[in-house]
Design an enzyme around this catalytic site. Sequence first.
Site, short mmCIF file in Angstrom:
data_model
loop_
_atom_site.label_atom_id
_atom_site.label_comp_id
_atom_site.label_asym_id
_atom_site.label_seq_id
_atom_site.Cartn_x
_atom_site.Cartn_y
_atom_site.Cartn_z
CD1 TRP A 158 -1.96 -2.19 1.93
CD2 TRP A 158 -2.91 -1.61 -0.06
NE1 TRP A 158 -2.75 -3.35 1.38
CE2 TRP A 158 -3.16 -2.62 0.40
CE3 TRP A 158 -3.47 -0.69 -1.02
CZ2 TRP A 158 -4.52 -3.16 -0.31
CZ3 TRP A 158 -4.30 -1.30 -1.89
CH2 TRP A 158 -4.83 -2.64 -1.62
CG ASP A 197 -3.42 4.04 4.33
OD1 ASP A 197 -4.37 3.77 4.73
OD2 ASP A 197 -3.13 3.40 3.10
CE LYS A 239 -8.78 -2.95 5.03
NZ LYS A 239 -8.45 -4.15 3.99
#
Lengths: 356, 356
Positions: free
Chosen positions: A99, A165, A189
């Site tokens: 990511w 992030d 999530k």
Amino acid sequence: MRKHIFNAGPCKLSDRTLENTARAVLELDDNGQSVMEVSHRSPEFEAVIDETKALMHEVMNIPDDFEILFLGGGASMQFAMIPYNFLQGKAFYLDTGTWSTKAIKEAALWGDVIEVSSEDKGFTYIPKGYDIPADADYAHITTNNTIKGTEIMEDMDSPVPLMADMSSDFMSRPVDFSKYAMVYGGAQKNVGPAGATFVIIRKSMLDKVVDRPIPTMLKYKTHVDKDSMFNTPPCVNIFAIRETCKWVKEMGGVEAMDKLAQHRADTLYNAIDESNMFKGTVAKEDRSRMNICFVFEDKYEGLQKDFLSFSSDRNIIGIKGHRSVGGFRASTYNACTMDDVNALVKAMKDFEKENA
Amino acid sequence: MRKHIFNAGPCKLSDRTLENTARAVLELDDNGQSVMEVSHRSPEFEAVIDETKALMHEVMNIPDDFEILFLGGGASMQFAMIPYNFLQGKAFYLDTGTWSTKAIKEAALWGDVIEVSSEDKGFTYIPKGYDIPADADYAHITTNNTIKGTEIMEDMDSPVPLMADMSSDFMSRPVDFSKYAMVYGGAQKNVGPAGATFVIIRKSMLDKVVDRPIPTMLKYKTHVDKDSMFNTPPCVNIFAIRETCKWVKEMGGVEAMDKLAQHRADTLYNAIDESNMFKGTVAKEDRSRMNICFVFEDKYEGLQKDFLSFSSDRNIIGIKGHRSVGGFRASTYNACTMDDVNALVKAMKDFEKENA
């Protein structure tokens, strides 16, 4: 029958989130309208989004000088929005896997990237002891790496605005917002269903936006000025976030989530460490509490499919590791219970007993 | 109690959409997981997105050389993505009100905009008899103007690739895709709940993308190459779109939607034209079938609030006109029934009888 869900995201949500969202899809309160039908500019929906923000402020102890936005497009859109708004010269990026690598690729479109990476060891650890250049426009980190299974648990100091992030560990522990300029993530999530992105941005950052033409939808100022209502927001997704925030609060807040996350992770990592069949994949001190990655010891590697079907027979799903790592990954987000974790630990022990 | 919902969007959805989505929020089929929990890369969700695309292809008779994408960010994000990908020299934009004006603002960041507008009369008509320059990179239209209440019902010829924002009338009539390079819109009118954007793009357009650095998430190619799965899509929103497509198909397809739209609009416009208290706001030949705008004759203007509360007492909601137009707007999207329309017509007649 409800399964033991270990999906990496989208992932298990609380029963409260599911039940109340299902009810609101039929009818929002007693409005004679679904949460999917009600106008986003109606008092009914404004109450939903205002309460969602207030709950997130409260649960995460977010100072008033931060603005909470709910946007579409996913965290991946933020990879581009951050440099588009803030990168003029150079930025510091900590590369801890897939990511952050993607975030760096976008940043490179607008400026220079100063990078510290753990790629030398396949991203199996979190780099330490590095310096963030004091003349960078900002520093960017990815606090949890869903794919590799590492996590940064510390709210670090940075001489420049720190962007994080937190897609996959936000709301699993208290966060010291004084250390950050912006915290963001896809909701799917701990926070809610896929389709909404939370952006928590320090308002003073709007003064640091680079003077360049930026498309209206990609300007943070657009969304701050209009309270996430510049255009129609993802209403049902935001409703589900509200229910998740309420559930976290009822469960004892983020401090309770923190303890539960530790307990789940300890239980699973202990089972892995005690096993002669399974082993971990990353540096112990950097192990993620959200994504517990493990593989077979070499001599058992052929049993991969057998263990997946053995677990599946016990209603355990979502534990196949990411294709780039292989093996197994049990994602233990907030709604994952000790009942889920114990079922998996028992499956691991029983499988080892039968097959070792 | 279910209300007569005339919201401009988000708006009324079919009972099928609401009931099946609520059920899937509790459990998707018999998977032991919610549609908000299931992995977007699981066979269960891939079946959902594949069926949604197949149904949309079928219902709207979309040729195979078009790709259907489901993205986040709303139609407003497309206002930027279109010129970012396709505008190098100049583009033609038909300005028919608020939404096309916003699209033009974004296009101007990347090139010259050749504009034909109906702003001279407050966007109360659709311009006709204009020429689209043959050397433009593309032409852009907004087929229905939710705020002003005008609509382009014809699939026009264009010497250059034609892009259409069909946010608010897509699926209300058959579309001749041979005339278009791209059709897009926010889902939250006829297609589903807010939070997903449909983009139907002719695959050959990918060869016309301008050679410039474009952020990954803003490249159409990114999403075409990955079948809308480059990053996590808005799963529950796409599920609701599937249910809406199924409902349209069961109701007799888009041809049936077309007839129903005409019937609803005729009934309401007749009531307006026959009334001595209410009047229309736009050129009759350009009246929208989706957003029926009307105002009081001058001498009744003071009764605005009275009529809103008179209607509200009859469970009629969402008819307040946009603040820039005033008066009333009844949005009659696909799920709006003749029962809803008749309730509003009766309210108008009864109110006139009591107050004229």
